[in-house]
Design a protein around this motif. Structure first.
Motif, PDB file in Angstrom:
ATOM      1  N   UNK A  61     -15.235   2.106   2.628  1.00  0.00           N
ATOM      2  CA  UNK A  61     -16.327   1.131   1.847  1.00  0.00           C
ATOM      3  C   UNK A  61     -15.182   0.631   0.770  1.00  0.00           C
ATOM      4  N   UNK A  62     -13.773   0.724   1.106  1.00  0.00           N
ATOM      5  CA  UNK A  62     -13.122   0.214  -0.409  1.00  0.00           C
ATOM      6  C   UNK A  62     -12.544  -1.095   0.176  1.00  0.00           C
ATOM      7  N   UNK A  63     -12.638  -1.821   1.258  1.00  0.00           N
ATOM      8  CA  UNK A  63     -12.640  -2.943   1.601  1.00  0.00           C
ATOM      9  C   UNK A  63     -12.872  -4.309   0.845  1.00  0.00           C
ATOM     10  N   UNK A 113       1.332  -0.998   0.166  1.00  0.00           N
ATOM     11  CA  UNK A 113      -0.209   0.134   0.115  1.00  0.00           C
ATOM     12  C   UNK A 113       0.471   1.346  -0.129  1.00  0.00           C
ATOM     13  N   UNK A 114       0.043   2.334  -0.578  1.00  0.00           N
ATOM     14  CA  UNK A 114       1.054   3.649  -0.880  1.00  0.00           C
ATOM     15  C   UNK A 114       1.863   3.421  -1.422  1.00  0.00           C
ATOM     16  N   UNK A 115       2.231   2.895  -3.287  1.00  0.00           N
ATOM     17  CA  UNK A 115       3.352   2.226  -3.542  1.00  0.00           C
ATOM     18  C   UNK A 115       3.908   2.997  -4.768  1.00  0.00           C
ATOM     19  N   UNK A 116       2.384   4.061  -4.726  1.00  0.00           N
ATOM     20  CA  UNK A 116       2.956   5.062  -6.228  1.00  0.00           C
ATOM     21  C   UNK A 116       4.377   5.912  -5.850  1.00  0.00           C
ATOM     22  N   UNK A 136       6.198 -11.535  -7.367  1.00  0.00           N
ATOM     23  CA  UNK A 136       5.250 -10.725  -8.398  1.00  0.00           C
ATOM     24  C   UNK A 136       4.698  -9.818  -7.470  1.00  0.00           C
ATOM     25  N   UNK A 137       4.399  -8.064  -7.371  1.00  0.00           N
ATOM     26  CA  UNK A 137       3.696  -7.182  -6.570  1.00  0.00           C
ATOM     27  C   UNK A 137       2.096  -6.889  -6.806  1.00  0.00           C
ATOM     28  N   UNK A 138       1.622  -6.509  -6.252  1.00  0.00           N
ATOM     29  CA  UNK A 138       0.618  -5.473  -5.842  1.00  0.00           C
ATOM     30  C   UNK A 138       0.552  -4.069  -5.593  1.00  0.00           C
ATOM     31  N   UNK A 139       0.280  -2.989  -6.591  1.00  0.00           N
ATOM     32  CA  UNK A 139       0.483  -2.000  -6.366  1.00  0.00           C
ATOM     33  C   UNK A 139      -0.839  -0.951  -5.789  1.00  0.00           C
ATOM     34  N   UNK A 140      -0.478  -0.764  -4.495  1.00  0.00           N
ATOM     35  CA  UNK A 140      -1.795  -0.259  -4.249  1.00  0.00           C
ATOM     36  C   UNK A 140      -1.887   1.476  -3.700  1.00  0.00           C
ATOM     37  N   UNK A 141      -2.426   2.641  -3.767  1.00  0.00           N
ATOM     38  CA  UNK A 141      -2.191   3.861  -4.247  1.00  0.00           C
ATOM     39  C   UNK A 141      -3.265   4.260  -4.616  1.00  0.00           C
ATOM     40  N   UNK A 142      -2.847   5.824  -4.384  1.00  0.00           N
ATOM     41  CA  UNK A 142      -5.028   6.472  -5.323  1.00  0.00           C
ATOM     42  C   UNK A 142      -4.646   7.081  -5.936  1.00  0.00           C
ATOM     43  N   UNK A 143      -3.062   7.595  -6.757  1.00  0.00           N
ATOM     44  CA  UNK A 143      -2.987   8.047  -7.877  1.00  0.00           C
ATOM     45  C   UNK A 143      -2.436   6.961  -8.824  1.00  0.00           C
ATOM     46  N   UNK A 144      -3.418   6.976  -9.905  1.00  0.00           N
ATOM     47  CA  UNK A 144      -3.800   5.713 -10.931  1.00  0.00           C
ATOM     48  C   UNK A 144      -2.239   6.250 -11.950  1.00  0.00           C
ATOM     49  N   UNK A 145      -2.176   7.518 -11.723  1.00  0.00           N
ATOM     50  CA  UNK A 145      -0.621   7.624 -12.793  1.00  0.00           C
ATOM     51  C   UNK A 145       0.356   7.356 -12.247  1.00  0.00           C
ATOM     52  N   UNK A 146       1.273   7.571 -10.936  1.00  0.00           N
ATOM     53  CA  UNK A 146       1.961   7.025 -10.736  1.00  0.00           C
ATOM     54  C   UNK A 146       2.432   5.779 -10.399  1.00  0.00           C
ATOM     55  N   UNK A 147       0.710   4.891 -10.069  1.00  0.00           N
ATOM     56  CA  UNK A 147       0.954   3.602 -10.527  1.00  0.00           C
ATOM     57  C   UNK A 147       1.503   2.972 -11.241  1.00  0.00           C
ATOM     58  N   UNK A 164      12.799  -5.675 -13.379  1.00  0.00           N
ATOM     59  CA  UNK A 164      13.251  -6.847 -13.166  1.00  0.00           C
ATOM     60  C   UNK A 164      12.341  -8.349 -13.637  1.00  0.00           C
ATOM     61  N   UNK A 165      10.952  -8.044 -14.552  1.00  0.00           N
ATOM     62  CA  UNK A 165      10.355  -9.356 -15.413  1.00  0.00           C
ATOM     63  C   UNK A 165       9.268  -9.849 -14.205  1.00  0.00           C
ATOM     64  N   UNK A 166       9.066  -9.332 -12.728  1.00  0.00           N
ATOM     65  CA  UNK A 166       7.948  -9.488 -12.328  1.00  0.00           C
ATOM     66  C   UNK A 166       6.811  -8.909 -13.145  1.00  0.00           C
ATOM     67  N   UNK A 167       5.571  -9.897 -12.101  1.00  0.00           N
ATOM     68  CA  UNK A 167       4.050  -9.395 -13.156  1.00  0.00           C
ATOM     69  C   UNK A 167       3.966  -8.311 -11.223  1.00  0.00           C
ATOM     70  N   UNK A 168       3.627  -7.340 -12.235  1.00  0.00           N
ATOM     71  CA  UNK A 168       2.753  -6.692 -11.673  1.00  0.00           C
ATOM     72  C   UNK A 168       1.105  -5.752 -11.882  1.00  0.00           C
ATOM     73  N   UNK A 169       0.244  -5.414 -10.590  1.00  0.00           N
ATOM     74  CA  UNK A 169      -1.225  -5.628 -10.226  1.00  0.00           C
ATOM     75  C   UNK A 169      -1.284  -4.477 -10.512  1.00  0.00           C
ATOM     76  N   UNK A 170      -2.190  -3.216 -10.287  1.00  0.00           N
ATOM     77  CA  UNK A 170      -2.966  -1.937  -9.738  1.00  0.00           C
ATOM     78  C   UNK A 170      -3.650  -2.525  -8.892  1.00  0.00           C
ATOM     79  N   UNK A 171      -4.023  -1.774  -8.090  1.00  0.00           N
ATOM     80  CA  UNK A 171      -5.389  -1.507  -7.383  1.00  0.00           C
ATOM     81  C   UNK A 171      -5.658   0.121  -7.154  1.00  0.00           C
TER      82      UNK A 171
END
Length: 158
Positions: free
Chosen positions: A112-114, A55-58, A75-86, A97-104
């Protein structure tokens, strides 16, 4: 004279035996020292699960955690508020790195985000959570990691 030669021979053999055992002790000590010095071997992180959620990955520390965990083979899931930074961070991590990345994209100041996040994480083998948004430390584990049989590693502000 024969006794002196024999005495010198036994002294030499004794010194060689002591030297061999000294080398063995040094090798053994080195092995033990390195085993305890490297508390978390490289394979340990992947043994926890294939995915890390940050979280706070931007930007800042969250971004640094994301890169380092990806460099370690997760592999990493990036969660943050700003889509462009993500998106920029995800592209850079995948490229370097070649790792898979998902963004939220989400705002942790909302309540109500959980359910949405939980749905997007469904099916991922998550081993590490880096809570870097400064929220209450038990907030995310309570929502996502209700698995008492699993080992859980939490990194970041607590």
């Amino acid at each position: 004279i024969m006794g002196e030669v024999l005495e010198q021979f036994f002294i030499l053999v004794g010194l060689l035996v002591c030297l061999v055992y000294l080398v063995k002790c040094v090798r053994f000590s080195k092995c033990i020292f390195l085993r305890f010095w490297k508390v978390l071997p490289r394979s340990f992180l992947k043994s926890m699960g294939q995915w890390a959620v940050i979280t706070g990955a931007g930007a800042g520390i969250g971004k640094a955690y994301s890169f380092e965990l990806a460099r370690q083979g997760l592999n990493v899931v990036l969660i943050s508020r700003t889509l462009e930074k993500l998106q920029a961070t995800a592209t850079e991590i995948e490229r370097t790195t070649g790792s898979s990345v998902k963004i939220i994209q989400t705002d942790f100041t909302k309540d109500d985000i959980y359910e949405d996040i939980k749905e997007k994480l469904k099916g991922l083998e998550i081993g590490i959570l880096v809570n870097n948004v400064g929220m209450l430390p038990d907030l995310l584990p309570r929502h996502f990691l209700n698995s008492p049989d699993e080992i859980q590693v939490f990194l970041g502000p607590i």
